[in-house]
Design an enzyme around this catalytic site. Structure first.
Site, mmCIF file in Angstrom:
data_model
loop_
_atom_site.group_PDB
_atom_site.id
_atom_site.type_symbol
_atom_site.label_atom_id
_atom_site.label_comp_id
_atom_site.label_asym_id
_atom_site.label_seq_id
_atom_site.Cartn_x
_atom_site.Cartn_y
_atom_site.Cartn_z
ATOM 1 N N GLY A 104 -33.637 -38.554 20.243
ATOM 2 C CA GLY A 104 -33.402 -39.468 19.125
ATOM 3 C C GLY A 104 -34.598 -39.737 18.225
ATOM 4 O O GLY A 104 -34.701 -40.822 17.641
ATOM 5 N N ARG A 120 -11.110 -31.703 23.710
ATOM 6 C CA ARG A 120 -12.177 -32.020 22.764
ATOM 7 C C ARG A 120 -11.671 -32.982 21.692
ATOM 8 O O ARG A 120 -12.347 -33.927 21.301
ATOM 9 C CB ARG A 120 -12.663 -30.709 22.125
ATOM 10 C CG ARG A 120 -13.686 -30.896 21.047
ATOM 11 C CD ARG A 120 -14.426 -29.618 20.739
ATOM 12 N NE ARG A 120 -13.627 -28.665 19.998
ATOM 13 C CZ ARG A 120 -14.125 -27.791 19.092
ATOM 14 N NH1 ARG A 120 -15.405 -27.763 18.843
ATOM 15 N NH2 ARG A 120 -13.349 -26.946 18.472
ATOM 16 N N HIS A 170 -30.770 -29.566 10.592
ATOM 17 C CA HIS A 170 -30.947 -28.322 11.339
ATOM 18 C C HIS A 170 -32.399 -27.851 11.196
ATOM 19 O O HIS A 170 -32.939 -27.853 10.091
ATOM 20 C CB HIS A 170 -29.988 -27.253 10.799
ATOM 21 C CG HIS A 170 -30.100 -25.967 11.554
ATOM 22 N ND1 HIS A 170 -29.581 -25.811 12.825
ATOM 23 C CD2 HIS A 170 -30.707 -24.796 11.252
ATOM 24 C CE1 HIS A 170 -29.862 -24.590 13.252
ATOM 25 N NE2 HIS A 170 -30.548 -23.958 12.324
ATOM 26 N N ASP A 176 -23.303 -25.077 11.001
ATOM 27 C CA ASP A 176 -24.518 -25.085 10.169
ATOM 28 C C ASP A 176 -24.309 -24.394 8.821
ATOM 29 O O ASP A 176 -25.222 -23.728 8.310
ATOM 30 C CB ASP A 176 -25.688 -24.418 10.933
ATOM 31 C CG ASP A 176 -26.043 -25.175 12.202
ATOM 32 O OD1 ASP A 176 -25.899 -26.413 12.207
ATOM 33 O OD2 ASP A 176 -26.458 -24.537 13.191
#
Ligand code: GRF
Length: 219
Positions: A16, A69, A113, A149
């Site tokens: 974090g 999921r 990213h 991404d």
């Protein structure tokens, strides 16, 4: 004065440090935003502790307690909606979101990213850059779409890759700029300076021309 404050939800899986940087920038009054909740899919994520230290609600939602999921993502989405979250920030959240979640929060999810996308998507972007032998890498904040991404890019920072770099040294150099461009991206969105036009993000910002050249120019 007393303008609107953007309500954020931050999704994490680990240490974090990007979350911390967002918290610090908000507390310093640099971003008109507020973190309503931090959600982790990992119980031991240190980011949960960071959130609590700043009196931010921190939830662990166990993916293993759902059979699919989508059910997990529905639970996460419900918690975010309950708190009227307007922008979801993925900050080291190590799960690929399904089209269900992306659709539910279309254009309201952003991610950071550690590479200059579209180069080196997926895991270990820094190692991919070192192994490939690029001279410049960096980081990217982008909107999240169905592909990994691959969503429209909001902001990028470039750093040199040196011959003696390994994954860790490059990751550390990139991380310093992650901690600057993630809060900056949130600020741009919170101030209404970001517009998505197809594949592109149009940002209202100063136009400055400059370059990172590595090895440095001598001529
Ligand atoms: C960062 O390198 C980020 O680019 C990637 O995951 C890492 C998260 O680090 N998506 P932290 O948890 O914010 O410290």
């Amino acid at each position: 004065m007393g303008g609107k404050v953007l309500k954020l939800g931050v999704l994490i899986s680990g240490r974090g440090s990007n979350l911390q940087s967002i918290i610090d920038h908000i507390e310093a009054g640099k971003i008109p935003a507020e973190i309503k909740v931090v959600v982790s899919d990992k119980k031991e994520a240190y980011g949960l502790e960071r959130a609590r230290r700043h009196s931010i609600e921190a939830l662990f939602i166990d993916p293993n307690s759902f059979s699919t999921r989508e059910e997990f993502e529905k639970a996460v989405g419900d918690e975010l909606e309950k708190r009227e979250v307007e922008l979801i920030c993925l900050a080291g959240f190590m799960r690929i979101l399904s089209p269900y979640f992306v659709n539910r929060f279309r254009n309201r999810i952003i991610n950071i990213h550690p590479a200059l996308l579209p180069s080196f998507p997926g895991l270990h972007g820094q190692k991919q850059a070192v192994d490939y032998g690029v001279k410049i890498s960096g980081c990217t904040v982008h909107f999240v779409n169905e592909d990994v991404d691959a969503g429209p890019i909001i902001i990028q920072a470039a750093v040199p890759v040196f011959d003696d770099d390994d994954e860790d040294s490059l990751a550390a150099r990139i991380l310093k700029y992650e901690h600057k461009i993630y809060p900056m991206a949130i600020k741009l969105i919170a101030e209404g300076r970001v517009k998505i036009e197809g594949r592109k993000v149009i940002v209202k910002a100063e136009k400055k021309e400059w370059a990172v050249v590595n090895p440095p120019l001598e001529i």
